[in-house]
Design a protein around this motif. Structure first.
Motif, mmCIF file in Angstrom:
data_model
loop_
_atom_site.group_PDB
_atom_site.id
_atom_site.type_symbol
_atom_site.label_atom_id
_atom_site.label_comp_id
_atom_site.label_asym_id
_atom_site.label_seq_id
_atom_site.Cartn_x
_atom_site.Cartn_y
_atom_site.Cartn_z
ATOM 1 N N GLY A 70 0.822 -1.204 0.000
ATOM 2 C CA GLY A 70 0.000 0.000 0.000
ATOM 3 C C GLY A 70 0.860 1.260 0.000
ATOM 4 N N ARG A 71 0.232 2.397 -0.321
ATOM 5 C CA ARG A 71 0.945 3.682 -0.343
ATOM 6 C C ARG A 71 0.935 4.268 1.061
ATOM 7 N N VAL A 72 1.961 3.916 1.813
ATOM 8 C CA VAL A 72 2.091 4.341 3.202
ATOM 9 C C VAL A 72 3.413 5.083 3.352
ATOM 10 N N GLN A 73 3.396 6.111 4.160
ATOM 11 C CA GLN A 73 4.617 6.872 4.419
ATOM 12 C C GLN A 73 4.905 6.840 5.914
ATOM 13 N N TYR A 74 6.159 6.537 6.238
ATOM 14 C CA TYR A 74 6.592 6.484 7.636
ATOM 15 C C TYR A 74 7.540 7.650 7.908
ATOM 16 N N ARG A 75 7.373 8.258 9.064
ATOM 17 C CA ARG A 75 8.213 9.398 9.421
ATOM 18 C C ARG A 75 8.799 9.212 10.813
ATOM 19 N N LEU A 76 10.066 9.605 10.927
ATOM 20 C CA LEU A 76 10.742 9.593 12.226
ATOM 21 C C LEU A 76 11.137 11.022 12.548
#
Length: 821
Positions: free
Chosen positions: A211-217
């Motif tokens: 899926g089109r998921v974005q992870y941010r730290l």
């Protein structure tokens, strides 16, 4: 013998006191005080400027990081690696994770495509998050909560306490998002946002493999630790770092403001250095006879060094105390205009202004004073009765110039803008000094009155001295003009790209059947709006038959425009806010299958007028010929596109329409009514973003204005010092003319003519130099279009002449006194 020894001992004990007393008297009565004044000005101006720059830069950095919600953000298409989290903890960095994805939200009556931000309870690490419900406000998202952007209440037809389904999870609406620190600038990719807690992501079932998921730290900590984590985790495909200087619009503002702050500091130092060098030369010219006399009386060079060293030590100490005190007070005064917009408490300026001001003063003073003093001590004893104009000079003294040169190499490093500025100033000054002497030579060939003839003769008598004085006056005027012009061009660029009346709401996905009604509704409400643009998403696939997607083995190495679908539009005419750089747009009605390309993507993909481009929209291929290259200002919040086609290319393809308009703070009901009347139209409300950018722009603009005013003020003070020193050098000569019978009127006319002519030439050359340097800096340093400044051609020469007339009027009466026997 014993009495003689005791007398020598007494004399030896008193010698330091006598030497100190003599040095003190020489400091104030021996023309060394102008050097102290110049050094004090250097320390004061550098301290005040460095202190304010330090505070303003910290404020701008904090603002930029508040927009990021952290000091540094890692954006990734894949979940954050546990090893990176472990390293972050080991470094002592504060961190917070976030997951972003798009999905559908369902209420009992409506459904809406939304952007979900799943955050942890400590989000944001920077900035303010304001969440409001009916009873209270809070700043953290807790597990089980669902916070909606204001528009979603009308789009989903819900209120606080209602249930909204997001994926497999049913969450109760906790309230609205009143303020989110993170800004988004792309209206095409923006969807109404909701906030949930990171712990609730699994329950939604919306995050699936592929899926089109974005992870941010999100990271917060000291700069050295942030640099260490970046070194530890090299970027992989699908990852990028975000910082305050890389975050779109705000990053560009901050980066350009920082460049301007650094340039202003360097230019002030250059002006002060020129003044110090000339004051030292003036001092040494007045002390040649004194040094020669002491040598004739048996003083050794070593003793003379001790004598002068004592003076210099006192001079530097007094200058440091006075300069730091004046600089501290000046920095306080400079902050007064910014009192309403500066944060409370102010960020600490640290020790850097104290250290920078003293270090710069030493680097300037060592060669500036040292070269003149070494040559002074080489004066032969016979100079007391006869000047030795042709005596050999000690060129080894110029080795002291290596100190500031080495410091500049270390300080500037590979800063292209700084080196371009320094080299440009040197080249321009050499050229202007040459042309100044040529102009004076041409003027001498014409017939003038006695006073002007004498003035031209006096100016041309010593080309080197005249060239030095002309270069000093020209450089000071030019540099203060550069400081002010750069500030004006930066503010003009910012105001042009984000004007007060810029659009702040975008309506997209307007169907062809709704277009006319929607525009009529905006006109009925007296809402200013843009033209309507048809929008369809597609890809560019080939250039002149060459497949662009096959050129790079790694898809992540392709240009960003090749990795995603772009927004295409077509028009009879190009938008008025786009400037054509190359080629021509055809007249309306001509069917030639053409396309106009934005200059940035044209440069990256190597496109030029006449190229044949292949595109694909909804699996339908078509081609078009590049007929023009356009400059697009992406920051102006207007509808902008990479590719604009002629209508014959794709007008038959199904498309939705886009329009932008401006909504004021008291028109919230209009936005909500538009959402209810046209539920299928997506409204991108950017008012919060635009107001925050405008506030940041206002703060930075006012800060730059204050700094520019300080730079101009220091430049004017230094020009006045230069003129007074130049006039004082003429004192003996003018008094001799007066003693030999020259009338006051003739001498006055000669002085007015000499300095008026030099001021006019210096003012005109300073305008030419300032225009050239600013144009180069703006084009290649700040990457902005150069501008012409016609008022400068009038104001700067006039100001130079006025300044000279003021200085002469304050000194001429004393200079016209005859020598007393």
């Amino acid at each position: 013998m014993t009495d003689m020894t005791d007398s020598q001992r007494v004399q030896k004990r008193q010698q330091p006191k006598l030497l100190l007393k003599w040095s003190w008297r020489e400091l104030w009565q021996g023309q060394l005080w102008p050097v102290a004044v110049a050094l004090t000005l250097i320390i004061a101006c550098v301290f005040a400027l460095a202190a304010l720059v330090s505070r303003v830069e910290k404020i701008m950095t904090d603002q930029g990081r508040s927009v990021l919600a952290a000091d540094l953000v890692l954006v990734s298409n894949n979940p954050i690696e546990p090893t990176l989290l472990s390293k972050t903890e080991a470094l002592g960095l504060t961190f917070s994770e976030q997951t972003r994805f798009g999905t559908m939200a369902f209420s009992e009556q409506q459904m809406q495509l939304i952007s979900v931000k799943a955050v942890e309870s400590d989000f944001p690490l920077r900035g303010q998050l304001a969440l409001q419900d009916l009873q209270r406000s809070q700043s953290k998202v807790n597990p089980g909560e669902l916070w909606l952007s204001e528009r979603l209440f009308s789009l989903l037809d819900v209120k606080q306490g209602d249930t909204v389904a997001i994926g497999d999870a049913e969450l109760r609406v906790s309230g609205k998002i009143a303020q989110d620190p993170e800004l988004s600038f792309n209206p095409f990719s923006q969807m109404p946002a909701v906030l949930i807690h990171e712990n609730d992501v699994t329950a939604t079932g919306a995050v699936q493999p592929g899926g089109r998921v974005q992870y941010r730290l999100y990271l917060m900590g000291s700069d050295d630790k942030l640099a260490a984590i970046q070194d530890f985790a090299p970027l992989e495909p699908g990852q990028r770092w975000l910082s305050e200087t890389s975050q779109g619009r705000t990053g560009e503002f901050i980066d350009r403001a920082r460049q301007y702050l650094s340039l202003t500091l360097i230019l002030v130092i250059l002006m002060a250095t020129a003044t110090l060098v000339l004051t030292c030369q003036h001092y040494t010219s007045t002390r040649v006879e004194t040094v020669a006399m002491m040598k004739s009386l048996g003083a050794s060079k070593r003793w003379l060094w001790r004598w002068l060293s004592g003076q210099l030590a006192m001079l530097f100490g007094l200058s440091a105390i006075a300069g730091l005190s004046i600089g501290w007070g000046l920095e306080v005064l400079l902050r007064l205009p910014l009192a309403d917009i500066l944060p409370d408490p102010l960020p600490d300026m640290g020790m850097s202004p104290w250290l920078i001001s003293m270090f710069v003063a030493l680097l300037v003073a060592i060669p500036g004073i040292g070269i003149s003093l070494i040559r002074l001590l080489d004066a032969p004893a016979i100079s007391v009765i006869q000047q030795q104009a042709d005596r050999p000079k000690n060129n080894k003294a110029y080795a002291l110039l290596l100190l500031p040169v080495a410091a500049a190499l270390i300080w500037f490093g590979d800063n292209k803008l700084m080196w371009m500025t320094l080299v440009g100033i040197v080249v321009v000054l050499v050229l202007l000094a040459f042309f100044g002497l040529v102009i004076l030579s041409l003027l001498r060939k014409r017939t003038w009155g006695p006073a002007m003839t004498l003035a031209l003769s006096r100016i041309s008598r010593s080309p080197l001295t005249t060239g030095a004085q002309l270069a000093a006056l020209t450089s000071s005027l030019m540099l203060l003009a550069v400081i002010w012009l750069l500030r004006s061009d930066l503010l003009a660029d910012w105001q042009q790209t984000l004007p007060i009346d810029a659009p702040n709401v975008f309506a997209i996905n307007i169907s062809a059947e709704q277009q006319q009604d929607y525009l009529a509704k905006l006109d009925q409400e007296n809402i200013p709006h843009s033209e309507a643009y048809p929008v369809i998403r597609g890809r560019i696939v080939a250039v002149n038959g060459i497949d662009l997607l096959a050129k790079a083995d790694d898809p992540e190495q392709r240009d960003e425009a090749l990795r995603r679908e772009l927004n295409f539009t077509w028009r009879e005419t190009l938008p008025i806010h786009n400037d054509v750089l190359d080629g021509n747009w055809p007249e309306a009605g001509l069917a030639i299958k053409g396309v106009s390309v934005e200059s940035g993507i044209a440069e990256r993909l190597g496109l030029s007028v006449g190229d044949e481009l292949d595109f694909n929209v909804n699996s339908q291929p078509f081609s078009a010929t590049v007929n023009s290259i356009r400059h697009v200002e992406w920051r102006n919040m207007r509808p902008n596109f990479y590719f604009i086609f002629t209508p014959d290319v794709m007008a038959d393809l199904p498309a939705t329409w886009l329009v932008s308009f401006r909504i004021e703070s008291n028109q919230n009901d209009v936005v909500n009514q538009l959402g209810r009347d046209y539920p299928t139209v997506s409204l991108m409300d950017l008012r919060t973003m635009a107001s925050r950018i405008q506030l940041m722009l206002q703060q930075v603009s006012l800060s730059l204005s204050v700094l520019a005013a300080l730079g101009v003020l220091s430049g004017l003070l230094l020009v006045m010092t230069l003129l007074r020193l130049s006039m004082s050098q003429r004192q003996q000569e003018i008094k001799l003319y007066r003693t030999l019978g020259a009338s006051r009127k003739r001498i006055s006319a000669t002085v007015w003519g000499e300095y008026g002519l030099m001021a006019l030439i210096a003012g005109l050359m300073a305008v030419v130099g300032a225009e050239a340097i600013v144009a180069a800096l703006v084009k290649w340093g700040f990457e902005m279009p150069p501008q012409w400044h016609p008022m400068l051609w009038i104001m700067l020469p006039t100001a130079a002449i006025g300044l000279v007339l003021f200085i002469i009027s304050t000194m001429l009466k004393q200079l016209l006194q005859p020598l007393k026997s």
